[in-house]
Design a protein around this motif. Sequence first.
Motif, PDB file in Angstrom:
ATOM      1  N   SER A  29      -8.798   4.912   5.058  1.00 24.73           N
ATOM      2  CA  SER A  29      -8.058   3.989   4.408  1.00 24.73           C
ATOM      3  C   SER A  29      -8.571   3.371   3.000  1.00 24.73           C
ATOM      4  CB  SER A  29      -7.735   2.743   5.319  1.00 24.73           C
ATOM      5  OG  SER A  29      -7.153   3.091   6.765  1.00 24.73           O
ATOM      6  N   ARG A  45       0.838  -1.226  -0.072  1.00 31.48           N
ATOM      7  CA  ARG A  45      -0.030   0.028  -0.148  1.00 31.48           C
ATOM      8  C   ARG A  45       0.881   1.329  -0.067  1.00 31.48           C
ATOM      9  NH1 ARG A  45      -3.888   1.064   4.705  1.00 31.48           N
ATOM     10  NH2 ARG A  45      -5.436  -0.217   3.595  1.00 31.48           N
ATOM     11  N   GLU A  92      -6.928  -3.066  11.713  1.00 34.96           N
ATOM     12  CA  GLU A  92      -6.024  -2.600  10.723  1.00 34.96           C
ATOM     13  C   GLU A  92      -5.079  -3.504  10.076  1.00 34.96           C
ATOM     14  OE1 GLU A  92      -5.703   1.748  12.498  1.00 34.96           O
ATOM     15  OE2 GLU A  92      -4.250   0.619  12.537  1.00 34.96           O
ATOM     16  N   ALA A 130      -2.462  -0.070   7.943  1.00 39.35           N
ATOM     17  CA  ALA A 130      -3.017   1.232   8.023  1.00 39.35           C
ATOM     18  C   ALA A 130      -2.389   2.400   8.509  1.00 39.35           C
ATOM     19  CB  ALA A 130      -4.565   1.131   8.472  1.00 39.35           C
ATOM     20  N   THR A 155      -8.230   7.004  10.788  1.00 40.39           N
ATOM     21  CA  THR A 155      -7.078   6.354  11.121  1.00 40.39           C
ATOM     22  C   THR A 155      -6.016   7.089  11.826  1.00 40.39           C
ATOM     23  OG1 THR A 155      -6.874   4.859   8.941  1.00 40.39           O
ATOM     24  CG2 THR A 155      -4.908   5.007  10.178  1.00 40.39           C
TER      25      THR A 155
END
Length: 495
Positions: free
Chosen positions: A456, A9, A166, A238, A387
């Motif tokens: 997220s 990510r 997460e 995250a 987050t």
Amino acid sequence: MTDRDRPQRRGLPFRRRSKPKLRKDDITIVDTKAARKAVVATAVGNAMEWFDFGIYSYLAVTMGKVFFPQLSGSAQLVYTFATFAIAFLVRPFGGWFFGRLGDRLGRKKILTVTLTMMAVATLCIGLIPSYASIGATASVLLLVTRLVQGFSTGGEYSGAMTFIAESTPDKKRGFLSSGLEVGTLVGYIAGSGLVTLLGYLLGPDRMLAWGWRIPFLVAAPIGLIGLYLRNHLEETPAFEAMEQAQDGRHKGMPLRMLLAAHRKALLIGVVMVFFYNVVDYMVLSYMPSHLTAVLGYGETKGLLLILIVMFIMIPIVLAMGFFSDKVGNKRVIQGGLAGLMVFSLPAFYLIGSGQNGYVFLGLMLLAVFLACFQGTMPSLLPALFFTEVRYGALAITYNLSASLFGGTTPLVMAWLIGRTGNRLVPAYFLIGTAVIGLVVATVWLTETSGRALRGSAPAVEEKREIPEILEEPEEALWWREEQARIEEQGDRPHA
């Protein structure tokens, strides 16, 4: 974990855009083995934490005789539960302290600290001399150690929920997060089982003299096991994505801004935790003492019944988590609340019958509805917040509500029954709680099962899921409108 195995990510730009844009590389591909490791390690650590915290409630009758011998009967039980409840007064402070650190420094580091504090405080309880040896000083020392336990617990459970939520794919968040509550039940079972076994082997006299110390003394080696497991975890994807997007500049949000910008989510969370904790502490913490002190059951028999109920609850909790991924956690919660409204009175009639089979059936009725919440809350509550504030906001929400309503439940029940003489007071209390929870859940709660966490991009288990997500970026980033409203509030001048 190798670089190839790490969740893929890139940091999302956490700002408004006129039109949602989602890149393939924004989407997290969760490594299944890493996710399961995170669940197991966090759940095991949580089991250690709740073993430490739970044994006090299971030894409530004995602790009352050790630390409050100058009192008798229901007054002794009330004082014992008052000491139990007072630890909850500092939970919001611990939650805010550790939550802010968790949002700034990461989830993993703080979870190791809270576990260590709990283990040390619990060990100290086992070393405190009795009231007969040092008088009122013993009661004061017990109070101090309970306050330390409460402070550490303030950052523990909310952090554990945040970490698992997460670290798991969106479509399996409910099932995998329910493993955290399995850890809670295992901790309670271990505490209840050990107390029950010691009571059977030692008998009332030796249990009162020194046997009650044993469960507290085993906290140190148990804490070391949990600490080892948590030290070998990776930080959540995250949190790492947020750090990358903000270039490590995130310093946390001041309390005043948090309360202003996330007021609705905080209020919803308080109500969710309210009914969850009332039912949880009613069934798992108060009922052993209710069976013994109110209904006249033998202490060992009452603990054994609760122990069996908790064993049976484990697969039910996992089933509720799995089911929430299919139909939505909101519907599962609504079903549990409606069930409490209908069956709380019948359950307490059965429990008050004095016949073992009926008592067990009444306890199981309450346990099934509790499992509806245990299987869904670990995935629902973290999803209420973005987050960058998730750990801190959840810690405040959870611990404030738990302090006001959860930890005080055993004390309030003991006091109300003592004042009214009505053994059905807990049933009426559950019904009122369920009514409030059902109204709030139905009107204000947003369904988050299978969707990305607020703030997220989506988290998936397999690459083949990505093309479908990219076709509907508005749905994938469903939280953007809410974030835009929060940013607009933050841009307005404050008086």
